[in-house]
Scaffold this active site. Structure first.
Site, PDB file in Angstrom:
ATOM      1  N   LEU A  98      -7.827   2.069  -0.462  1.00 47.85           N
ATOM      2  CA  LEU A  98      -8.842   2.527  -1.420  1.00 47.85           C
ATOM      3  C   LEU A  98      -8.263   2.776  -2.811  1.00 47.85           C
ATOM      4  CD1 LEU A  98     -10.994   5.018   0.731  1.00 47.85           C
ATOM      5  CD2 LEU A  98     -11.471   2.625   0.186  1.00 47.85           C
ATOM      6  N   ASN A 146      -0.233   3.690   0.619  1.00 46.89           N
ATOM      7  CA  ASN A 146       0.714   3.012  -0.278  1.00 46.89           C
ATOM      8  C   ASN A 146       0.285   3.087  -1.744  1.00 46.89           C
ATOM      9  OD1 ASN A 146      -1.400   1.166   0.289  1.00 46.89           O
ATOM     10  ND2 ASN A 146      -0.097  -0.611  -0.074  1.00 46.89           N
ATOM     11  N   LYS A 155       2.097   5.840   8.716  1.00 46.47           N
ATOM     12  CA  LYS A 155       2.190   4.390   8.516  1.00 46.47           C
ATOM     13  C   LYS A 155       3.594   3.996   8.095  1.00 46.47           C
ATOM     14  CE  LYS A 155       0.903   0.110   7.664  1.00 46.47           C
ATOM     15  NZ  LYS A 155       0.056  -0.355   6.560  1.00 46.47           N
ATOM     16  N   ASP A 204      -8.119  -4.100   6.349  1.00 46.62           N
ATOM     17  CA  ASP A 204      -7.006  -4.248   5.405  1.00 46.62           C
ATOM     18  C   ASP A 204      -7.532  -4.695   4.048  1.00 46.62           C
ATOM     19  OD1 ASP A 204      -4.426  -4.022   4.512  1.00 46.62           O
ATOM     20  OD2 ASP A 204      -3.755  -5.943   5.300  1.00 46.62           O
ATOM     21  N   HIS A 230      -7.433  -5.864  -5.689  1.00 49.12           N
ATOM     22  CA  HIS A 230      -6.575  -5.996  -6.877  1.00 49.12           C
ATOM     23  C   HIS A 230      -7.469  -6.519  -7.985  1.00 49.12           C
ATOM     24  CE1 HIS A 230      -2.658  -5.530  -4.823  1.00 49.12           C
ATOM     25  NE2 HIS A 230      -3.192  -6.206  -3.825  1.00 49.12           N
TER      26      HIS A 230
HETATM   27  O1  DOR Z   1      -2.020  -8.139   1.571  1.00 52.61           O
HETATM   28  C1  DOR Z   1      -1.727  -6.958   1.610  1.00 52.61           C
HETATM   29  N1  DOR Z   1      -2.114  -6.119   0.633  1.00 52.61           N
HETATM   30  N2  DOR Z   1      -0.998  -6.515   2.629  1.00 52.61           N
HETATM   31  C2  DOR Z   1      -0.518  -5.269   2.650  1.00 52.61           C
HETATM   32  O2  DOR Z   1       0.161  -4.932   3.594  1.00 52.61           O
HETATM   33  C3  DOR Z   1      -0.762  -4.345   1.526  1.00 52.61           C
HETATM   34  C4  DOR Z   1      -1.967  -4.713   0.780  1.00 52.61           C
HETATM   35  C5  DOR Z   1      -2.100  -3.997  -0.550  1.00 52.61           C
HETATM   36  O3  DOR Z   1      -1.861  -2.797  -0.592  1.00 52.61           O
HETATM   37  O4  DOR Z   1      -2.464  -4.652  -1.524  1.00 52.61           O
HETATM   38 ZN    ZN Z   2      -2.804  -2.759   4.595  1.00 50.23          ZN
END
Ligand code: DOR
Ligand code: ZN
Length: 332
Positions: free
Chosen positions: A17, A42, A96, A240, A244
């Site tokens: 998110l 992350n 994680k 997932d 972006h």
């Molecule tokens: O494609 C991905 N994008 N794989 C991941 O493990 C992280 C994720 C991201 O945070 O953009």
């Molecule tokens: Zn992920």
């Protein structure tokens, strides 16, 4: 053939998110159709202590607004003390683990898995699930997940009471591993049920389908799809969805991540319908996750109709999967 379905408390067991304006954009889109989700940690810096976790949970709740949506928070794996784990335990669904450098914002990830064992042993004792990005960063990109599978074998045997979730599996071999150990479970994304590497790079390059782990071979996709369509009880839906901004995708050095959250449920209905498996969708998007994690998500009924809808070209500056295309089902 049903032309409508009602899903109870659908869950997205793996979602990114972000924070700030991106969080404000994407969180309501997930909360419109899902009753809860496992929120990935992350960020930069990662969500790796109780203070930051509480701050982030507050941010997510604020961004979700009036929607019924429970954020199940995941903490970023590092070596924690017993006191750290005891304090954070009731606030998280799991921890994680990212191998260092394996994907977006994993720079602070785990360098040595043997150094991580003490924390894993405490997690086992405290019933804290371990969520794993299972790829070996140094391996050839197509082999990164399969090279990690022996590590799952090792962890599953060494910590038989530790709940291990293989996140976003992409290979037929990972599906097989589910039946080998009682304590091993998995999530799978929408894109990995639909596409292979051909869709990403077999013709003209499609950066919006580029993610980590990358999509694999047709036989891998087919094994994942079979497990999902039969609602394999150890497999859960985790989108997932990883937004972006357009300029980070349509460029040289494209960021990894497919944005699926707003259309995931409608596309799953379309996919399960196409395979005559709509009766398995409830377990795949909620029931299995409830059993695996012992969750009691908030009540929320989502009504889907078999009616075409057009996917927006963009949500803000984020391009979704099937941008501008059509889905045969829609959320009412
Ligand atoms: O494609 C991905 N994008 N794989 C991941 O493990 C992280 C994720 C991201 O945070 O953009
Ligand atoms: Zn992920």
């Amino acid at each position: 053939m049903p032309t409508e379905i009602f899903l109870q408390s659908p869950l997205d067991m793996h979602i990114h998110l972000r924070e700030g304006a991106m969080l404000d954009l994407v969180a309501p889109l997930s909360a419109e159709t899902f009753a809860g989700g496992v929120i990935m940690p992350n960020l930069v810096p990662p969500v790796a202590d109780l203070e930051r976790l509480e701050w982030y949970m507050g941010e997510v709740r604020r961004a979700v607004g009036e929607h019924i949506f429970t954020p199940y928070m995941a903490l970023f794996f590092r070596n924690y003390s017993e006191a750290d784990l005891a304090a954070v335990r009731e606030h998280i669904i799991g921890i994680k683990l990212y191998p260092e450098g394996v994907t977006t914002n994993s720079e602070g990830g785990v360098k040595s898995l043997s150094d991580a064992e003490q924390t894993m042993a405490m997690m086992q004792d405290m019933d804290i699930p371990l969520l794993v990005h299972g790829e070996v960063p140094e391996s050839f990109v197509m082999d990164r997940e399969s090279d990690f599978l022996p590590i799952y074998d090792e962890l599953a045997q060494k910590f038989p009471r530790l709940k291990i979730i293989m996140e976003h599996i992409t290979t037929a071999a990972a599906v097989k591993l589910l039946d080998r150990y009682e304590n091993v479970h998995a999530t799978v994304t929408l894109q990995h049920l639909l596409i292979t590497l051909d869709d990403v790079a077999g013709g003209l390059l499609n950066p919006h389908l580029f993610c980590k782990p990358i999509a694999k071979r047709p036989e891998d996709r087919d094994a994942l799809l079979h497990a999902a369509l039969t609602a394999h009880p150890k497999l859960m839906f985790g989108s997932d969805s990883a937004p972006h901004p357009l300029e980070k995708k349509e460029c040289c050095g494209c960021a990894a991540g497919v944005f699926t959250a707003p259309v995931a449920l409608a596309m799953l209905a379309e996919l399960f319908d196409a395979h005559d498996a709509l009766d398995k969708l409830q377990a795949f998007v909620s029931g299995n996750a409830q059993s695996i994690y012992g969750l009691r998500p908030p009540a929320k009924t989502v009504h889907l109709l078999k009616e075409p809808c057009t996917v927006p070209a963009k949500y803000g500056d984020v391009v979704p999967i099937r941008s501008g295309g059509e889905i045969g089902w829609r959320v009412v």
